[in-house]
Design a protein around this motif. Structure first.
Motif, PDB file in Angstrom:
ATOM      1  N   GLY A  20      19.693  25.421  21.932  1.00 61.79           N
ATOM      2  CA  GLY A  20      18.020  25.467  21.374  1.00 61.79           C
ATOM      3  C   GLY A  20      18.210  25.054  19.834  1.00 61.79           C
ATOM      4  N   ILE A  21      18.607  25.789  19.034  1.00 61.29           N
ATOM      5  CA  ILE A  21      18.654  25.954  17.566  1.00 61.29           C
ATOM      6  C   ILE A  21      19.580  24.885  17.160  1.00 61.29           C
ATOM      7  CG2 ILE A  21      18.836  27.406  15.605  1.00 61.29           C
ATOM      8  CD1 ILE A  21      17.002  29.401  18.084  1.00 61.29           C
ATOM      9  N   ILE A  22      20.829  25.134  17.194  1.00 58.58           N
ATOM     10  CA  ILE A  22      21.910  25.040  16.873  1.00 58.58           C
ATOM     11  C   ILE A  22      22.316  23.428  16.666  1.00 58.58           C
ATOM     12  CG2 ILE A  22      25.089  25.272  16.188  1.00 58.58           C
ATOM     13  CD1 ILE A  22      23.180  27.857  15.722  1.00 58.58           C
ATOM     14  N   TYR A  23      22.270  22.694  18.208  1.00 61.33           N
ATOM     15  CA  TYR A  23      22.855  21.975  18.049  1.00 61.33           C
ATOM     16  C   TYR A  23      22.258  20.640  18.269  1.00 61.33           C
ATOM     17  CZ  TYR A  23      27.140  24.917  19.243  1.00 61.33           C
ATOM     18  OH  TYR A  23      28.032  25.122  19.452  1.00 61.33           O
ATOM     19  N   GLY A  24      20.751  20.659  17.508  1.00 58.57           N
ATOM     20  CA  GLY A  24      20.092  19.527  17.774  1.00 58.57           C
ATOM     21  C   GLY A  24      20.207  18.332  16.537  1.00 58.57           C
ATOM     22  N   ASP A  25      20.761  18.823  16.103  1.00 62.75           N
ATOM     23  CA  ASP A  25      21.288  17.494  14.313  1.00 62.75           C
ATOM     24  C   ASP A  25      22.076  16.885  15.228  1.00 62.75           C
ATOM     25  OD1 ASP A  25      21.441  15.602  12.454  1.00 62.75           O
ATOM     26  OD2 ASP A  25      22.218  17.724  11.466  1.00 62.75           O
ATOM     27  N   ILE A  26      23.462  17.699  15.510  1.00 59.74           N
ATOM     28  CA  ILE A  26      24.615  16.704  15.885  1.00 59.74           C
ATOM     29  C   ILE A  26      24.979  16.090  17.248  1.00 59.74           C
ATOM     30  CG2 ILE A  26      26.214  19.130  16.539  1.00 59.74           C
ATOM     31  CD1 ILE A  26      28.224  17.934  15.271  1.00 59.74           C
ATOM     32  N   GLY A  27      23.333  16.683  18.262  1.00 57.51           N
ATOM     33  CA  GLY A  27      23.114  16.967  19.367  1.00 57.51           C
ATOM     34  C   GLY A  27      22.785  15.105  20.005  1.00 57.51           C
ATOM     35  N   ALA A 285      14.936  11.890  25.407  1.00 54.14           N
ATOM     36  CA  ALA A 285      15.295  11.986  24.041  1.00 54.14           C
ATOM     37  C   ALA A 285      14.431  12.481  22.979  1.00 54.14           C
ATOM     38  CB  ALA A 285      15.227  10.271  23.911  1.00 54.14           C
ATOM     39  N   THR A 286      13.248  12.224  23.491  1.00 49.53           N
ATOM     40  CA  THR A 286      12.623  12.253  22.068  1.00 49.53           C
ATOM     41  C   THR A 286      12.318  13.711  22.206  1.00 49.53           C
ATOM     42  OG1 THR A 286      11.123  10.115  22.405  1.00 49.53           O
ATOM     43  CG2 THR A 286       9.965  12.450  21.304  1.00 49.53           C
ATOM     44  N   ILE A 287      11.926  14.887  22.616  1.00 48.56           N
ATOM     45  CA  ILE A 287      12.126  16.005  23.132  1.00 48.56           C
ATOM     46  C   ILE A 287      13.291  16.487  21.935  1.00 48.56           C
ATOM     47  CG2 ILE A 287      12.014  18.064  23.798  1.00 48.56           C
ATOM     48  CD1 ILE A 287      11.073  16.369  25.976  1.00 48.56           C
ATOM     49  N   ALA A 288      14.517  15.827  22.173  1.00 53.37           N
ATOM     50  CA  ALA A 288      16.244  15.920  21.905  1.00 53.37           C
ATOM     51  C   ALA A 288      15.245  16.257  20.098  1.00 53.37           C
ATOM     52  CB  ALA A 288      17.390  15.978  23.033  1.00 53.37           C
ATOM     53  N   ALA A 289      15.187  15.216  20.094  1.00 58.91           N
ATOM     54  CA  ALA A 289      15.169  15.139  18.645  1.00 58.91           C
ATOM     55  C   ALA A 289      14.229  15.925  17.791  1.00 58.91           C
ATOM     56  CB  ALA A 289      14.678  13.440  18.607  1.00 58.91           C
ATOM     57  N   ILE A 290      12.981  15.986  18.462  1.00 61.47           N
ATOM     58  CA  ILE A 290      12.686  16.971  17.862  1.00 61.47           C
ATOM     59  C   ILE A 290      13.334  18.384  17.553  1.00 61.47           C
ATOM     60  CG2 ILE A 290      10.320  18.807  18.154  1.00 61.47           C
ATOM     61  CD1 ILE A 290       8.685  16.123  19.635  1.00 61.47           C
ATOM     62  N   ILE A 291      13.821  18.619  18.834  1.00 58.92           N
ATOM     63  CA  ILE A 291      14.976  19.716  18.281  1.00 58.92           C
ATOM     64  C   ILE A 291      16.031  19.938  17.687  1.00 58.92           C
ATOM     65  CG2 ILE A 291      16.271  21.879  19.872  1.00 58.92           C
ATOM     66  CD1 ILE A 291      14.991  20.461  22.104  1.00 58.92           C
ATOM     67  N   ALA A 292      16.206  18.490  17.418  1.00 61.45           N
ATOM     68  CA  ALA A 292      17.126  17.652  15.960  1.00 61.45           C
ATOM     69  C   ALA A 292      17.143  18.130  14.579  1.00 61.45           C
ATOM     70  CB  ALA A 292      17.603  16.341  16.507  1.00 61.45           C
ATOM     71  N   SER A 293      15.505  18.256  14.798  1.00 61.83           N
ATOM     72  CA  SER A 293      14.363  18.104  13.474  1.00 61.83           C
ATOM     73  C   SER A 293      14.224  19.802  13.205  1.00 61.83           C
ATOM     74  CB  SER A 293      13.040  17.738  13.573  1.00 61.83           C
ATOM     75  OG  SER A 293      13.550  16.703  13.882  1.00 61.83           O
ATOM     76  N   GLN A 294      14.245  20.652  14.162  1.00 60.57           N
ATOM     77  CA  GLN A 294      14.194  22.220  14.479  1.00 60.57           C
ATOM     78  C   GLN A 294      15.339  22.401  13.145  1.00 60.57           C
ATOM     79  OE1 GLN A 294      11.495  24.235  15.318  1.00 60.57           O
ATOM     80  NE2 GLN A 294      12.918  25.831  14.519  1.00 60.57           N
ATOM     81  N   ALA A 295      16.564  22.200  14.263  1.00 67.45           N
ATOM     82  CA  ALA A 295      17.372  22.153  13.329  1.00 67.45           C
ATOM     83  C   ALA A 295      17.943  22.855  11.804  1.00 67.45           C
ATOM     84  CB  ALA A 295      18.902  22.212  13.908  1.00 67.45           C
ATOM     85  N   LEU A 296      18.213  21.640  11.195  1.00 66.31           N
ATOM     86  CA  LEU A 296      17.455  21.371   9.978  1.00 66.31           C
ATOM     87  C   LEU A 296      16.413  21.801   9.714  1.00 66.31           C
ATOM     88  CD1 LEU A 296      18.979  19.862   7.907  1.00 66.31           C
ATOM     89  CD2 LEU A 296      19.899  19.522   9.841  1.00 66.31           C
ATOM     90  N   ILE A 297      15.358  22.001  10.136  1.00 68.77           N
ATOM     91  CA  ILE A 297      14.010  23.144   9.181  1.00 68.77           C
ATOM     92  C   ILE A 297      14.114  24.421   9.329  1.00 68.77           C
ATOM     93  CG2 ILE A 297      11.337  23.709   9.684  1.00 68.77           C
ATOM     94  CD1 ILE A 297      11.368  21.010  11.236  1.00 68.77           C
ATOM     95  N   THR A 298      15.426  25.139  10.324  1.00 68.37           N
ATOM     96  CA  THR A 298      15.681  26.528  10.703  1.00 68.37           C
ATOM     97  C   THR A 298      16.187  27.054   9.842  1.00 68.37           C
ATOM     98  OG1 THR A 298      15.152  26.265  12.918  1.00 68.37           O
ATOM     99  CG2 THR A 298      16.513  28.460  11.456  1.00 68.37           C
ATOM    100  N   GLY A 299      17.509  25.634   9.521  1.00 65.13           N
ATOM    101  CA  GLY A 299      18.167  26.183   7.775  1.00 65.13           C
ATOM    102  C   GLY A 299      17.856  26.104   6.454  1.00 65.13           C
TER     103      GLY A 299
END
Length: 644
Positions: A20-27, A285-299
């Protein structure tokens, strides 16, 4: 040993939160990588070469460098470029520049990642609704995402984990479908195809800039190490990498099946989907893209918190929305990232334009991580030839990516570079100003003032300022105190108190240290408390101080009962008042030019930031902030002439 076990421990919940947290961007990179590599005419050598490059990039860069090597460089379970810097900073002052450049570039990437991921997903709707306006939808999604941050990543991780499992399963299924259309695409595993495209195809080398997009999330993966632990990341990466590769090869299979055609605005990712599944696929895909954003925000939050502890960022307020270690929220950074993301969406408008800005900054971060990691390998006594080999191999790989990405500079890459330069400037100013202030702060021995302090405490002709007076001090030695504090007690306005407390906060290179030490300076009249707090521990000095005082009272080391006669009989506890000295730039200065510019920039930025008492978590009702001049070089010769 127990702490070490926690960092490597593997659990089902940990694996799910990692997804959920780590692979949003690369995923979510399959949404745009092949579209960037093959923008127009579909040619076999381009498809085979592109897929081969993606496979070997994910293997060499993400798997070997980050998952296998870099995750070992954890600072008590914490990852990221600043944690790595904290491990090696004693090996050279120049390493601070490496950390600043890498950290700033990664933060700049955090402004580009959410818009490019969400836009790539939402633009899939154009296959169903050709005239739909995607920009307002993208901005609405980003605003909602940033509003969610204050609830903490634990809630987000638990909600996003199962969704990301569904996303990666969908990637794998679509990939298998694509591979079956042209099974020969699996020949791209041979590195010859990558070499052939880069060396023999006209302009092939410059395609590395597009290939690099498949590994941009690797740095965020390392930054988020503290949220899940290396064991969970390594196990989950096996599943994630398999799903990603199946999808890339599947897109390659579809492309080969349609070679000779113009791709135009079609996205091979969505072309893999049957018509009946398209809207469902776009939604996932849209929900996964939101999670991709989460990875960078958390980081980004993690990076800012660590930069503050390393004196590389203004002391902004940090919130800890949950009790889970590693979970934090930085309100000011959240607002800055949101404004930056909206600006990027409005400026570029489409994902293919954003891809031009994307990747350039993160390449610089990866090069800086390589430098720091090579220093860390030396501290672990890895033989020098192996360290040199690591440095040469990854210097060449990432240097090639950087050169290839430079072609993006005029097409939007300048945006991420400009953001990076702004952040580098702030970090440099803050670190340089810290050393200038430390050099110019005058410390005096505290012992000669103890008798005077006792006499002032017992002098009833002076109105009592507070029962307990607490000064925040930056003096690292227990025997010293700032001369400004002595001035504040005795001269500015005599501050009579029953007991004087001097509190110093020492930030350690370990993330979760929570220790304190008490020194009695004068019996029942003056104490010094030194807190040793890890760089990820919330600064709640008010709470910690009360806890220490309670322990001292319980051990009968101090009596905090009010010394007013009428209140003492009632056993009333005295009041506590904190004093924080805040420096301002004195007009009586003659500066060296560089220090003048640095300090002017420092105080200019500082006026937009909450005062230090907020950062230390002190009660505003019991805090006095005193302004004291920072005199850099006093004007010595003043040409005044007396006249009659």
């Amino acid at each position: 040993m127990e702490a070490k076990h926690q960092h490597t421990a593997i659990s089902t919940a940990g694996l799910l939160i990692a997804l959920g947290i780590i692979y949003g961007d690369i995923g979510t990179s399959p949404l745009y990588v092949m579209k960037a590599i093959v923008p127009g005419l579909i040619e076999a050598d381009l498809v085979y070469g592109g897929i081969s490059c993606v496979f070997w990039t994910l293997t060499l860069q993400t798997t070997i460098k980050y998952v296998l090597l870099t995750l070992n460089a954890d600072n008590n379970g914490e990852g990221g470029i600043f944690s790595l810097y904290a491990l090696v900073r004693r090996r050279g002052a120049w390493l601070s520049a490496v950390a600043i450049v890498g950290g700033a570039a990664l933060l700049a990437d955090g402004v580009i990642t959410p818009p490019v991921s969400v836009s790539s997903a939402v633009e899939g709707l154009e296959a169903v609704y050709p005239h739909i306006q995607t920009v307002p939808i993208v901005i609405a999604i980003l605003v909602l995402l940033f509003l969610l941050q204050s609830f903490g990543t634990q809630i987000v991780g638990k909600a996003f984990g199962p969704i990301m499992f569904l996303w990666f399963s969908m990637l794998a299924a679509l990939g298998v479908y694509g591979i079956l259309q042209h099974p020969e695409i699996l020949k791209a595993l041979n590195p010859y195809y990558a070499y052939n495209m880069l060396a023999n195809r006209p302009g092939g080398f410059w395609l590395l800039g597009s290939v690099f997009l498949c590994t941009t999330g690797a740095e965020a993966l390392y930054s988020d190490l503290g949220h899940c632990g290396k064991g969970n990341i390594r196990i989950s990466w096996v599943f994630v990498k398999l799903c990603l590769l199946l999808n890339y090869f599947g897109q390659g299979g579809w492309l080969i099946a349609h070679q000779g055609q113009e791709l135009n605005k079609r996205n091979p990712f969505y072309e893999l989907m049957p018509d009946w599944f398209l809207l469902i696929g776009i939604g996932i895909a849209t929900i996964a893209a939101i999670i991709a954003s989460q990875a960078l925000i958390t980081g980004s939050f993690t990076l800012v918190a660590e930069a503050i502890r390393l004196n590389m960022w203004p002391k902004v307020r940090l919130n800890y929305p949950t009790d889970v270690k590693g979970q934090l929220y930085v309100p000011s950074m959240n607002r800055l990232l949101l404004l930056g993301c909206i600006g990027v969406v409005l400026y570029f408008r489409r994902s293919e334009h954003m891809e031009a800005a994307y990747g350039l900054a993160i390449t610089i971060t990866m090069l800086m991580t390589t430098l720091l990691l090579s220093m860390w390998l030396r501290t672990k006594r890895v033989p020098l030839p192996l360290v040199v080999l690591f440095l040469v191999v990854y210097g060449l790989i990432e240097g090639s990516f950087l050169v290839a990405n430079l072609i993006k500079f005029p097409h939007g890459g300048w945006v991420s570079v400009a953001i990076s330069l702004c952040l580098i400037t702030v970090m440099y100013v803050w670190l340089r100003a810290y050393f200038i202030k430390r050099r110019l702060t005058e410390f005096v021995k505290i012992d000669p003032y103890m008798d005077a302090l006792k006499q002032l405490s017992n002098d009833e002709s002076v109105p009592k300022y507070s029962t307990h007076l607490v000064f925040m001090t930056s003096a690292e030695r227990a025997t010293e105190i700032e001369s400004k504090i002595i001035y504040s007690i005795f001269q500015k306005r005599p501050k009579r108190a029953d007991i004087y407390w001097f509190v110093h906060v020492d930030t350690t290179d370990e993330p979760y240290t929570m220790e304190y030490k008490v020194v009695e300076l004068a019996h029942d009249d003056a104490f010094r408390i030194t807190f040793r707090l890890g760089f990820r521990v919330e600064q709640r000095i008010n709470l910690y101080f009360r806890k220490v005082v309670e322990d001292l009272v319980r051990n009968k080391e101090v009596d905090i009962t009010s010394r007013y006669e009428s209140l003492s009989k009632q056993h009333v506890t005295g009041d506590f008042r904190f004093v924080v000295l805040e420096k301002f730039l004195s007009v009586e200065n003659e500066f060296p030019l560089v220090e003048k510019l640095v300090m002017q920039a420092y105080f200019y930025i500082k006026q937009f930031i909450a005062s230090e008492d907020k950062y230390f978590g002190l009660d505003t009702s019991s805090v006095k902030v005193e302004k004291v001049p920072l005199v850099i070089t006093p004007v010595r010769d003043v040409a005044l002439k007396r006249v009659q």
